[in-house]
Design a protein around this motif. Structure first.
Motif, PDB file in Angstrom:
ATOM      1  N   LEU A   1       0.842  -1.193   0.000  1.00 41.71           N
ATOM      2  CA  LEU A   1       0.000   0.000   0.000  1.00 41.71           C
ATOM      3  C   LEU A   1       0.881   1.249   0.000  1.00 41.71           C
ATOM      4  O   LEU A   1       2.009   1.217   0.482  1.00 41.71           O
TER       5      LEU A   1
ATOM      6  N   THR B   1      -1.506   6.341   1.882  1.00 43.39           N
ATOM      7  CA  THR B   1      -2.738   5.649   2.257  1.00 43.39           C
ATOM      8  C   THR B   1      -2.685   5.227   3.719  1.00 43.39           C
ATOM      9  O   THR B   1      -3.618   5.484   4.484  1.00 43.39           O
TER      10      THR B   1
ATOM     11  N   THR C   1      -7.466  -1.784   0.243  1.00 44.49           N
ATOM     12  CA  THR C   1      -6.706  -1.410   1.433  1.00 44.49           C
ATOM     13  C   THR C   1      -7.113  -2.270   2.622  1.00 44.49           C
ATOM     14  O   THR C   1      -6.253  -2.813   3.336  1.00 44.49           O
TER      15      THR C   1
END
Length: 66
Positions: free
Chosen positions: A22, A26, A42
């Motif tokens: 990720l 984020t 996510t």
């Protein structure tokens, strides 16, 4: 939940981003009040990494902005 062993370095946001794939932005956004949503990608990456269910990561807080 994924456990860190004594000889492993501390889990930092940067390390979490690297190990989950990720973006750091984020991960960073999720740790501040400015996050307004979470993508399924996510959530899936975090659940897989920590070996948990979504309810162990998310908490519902009533929005008083209505």
């Amino acid at each position: 939940m994924k456990r860190l062993k004594a000889n492993q370095p501390t889990l930092t946001l940067r390390r979490l981003a690297e190990e989950t794939g990720l973006a750091l932005s984020t991960i960073n956004g999720l740790t501040t009040p400015r996050a307004s949503r979470v993508d399924f990608k996510t959530l899936n990456a975090l659940c897989e990494y920590f070996d948990v269910q979504p309810g162990e990561i998310l908490e519902y807080l009533k929005d008083n902005m209505a």
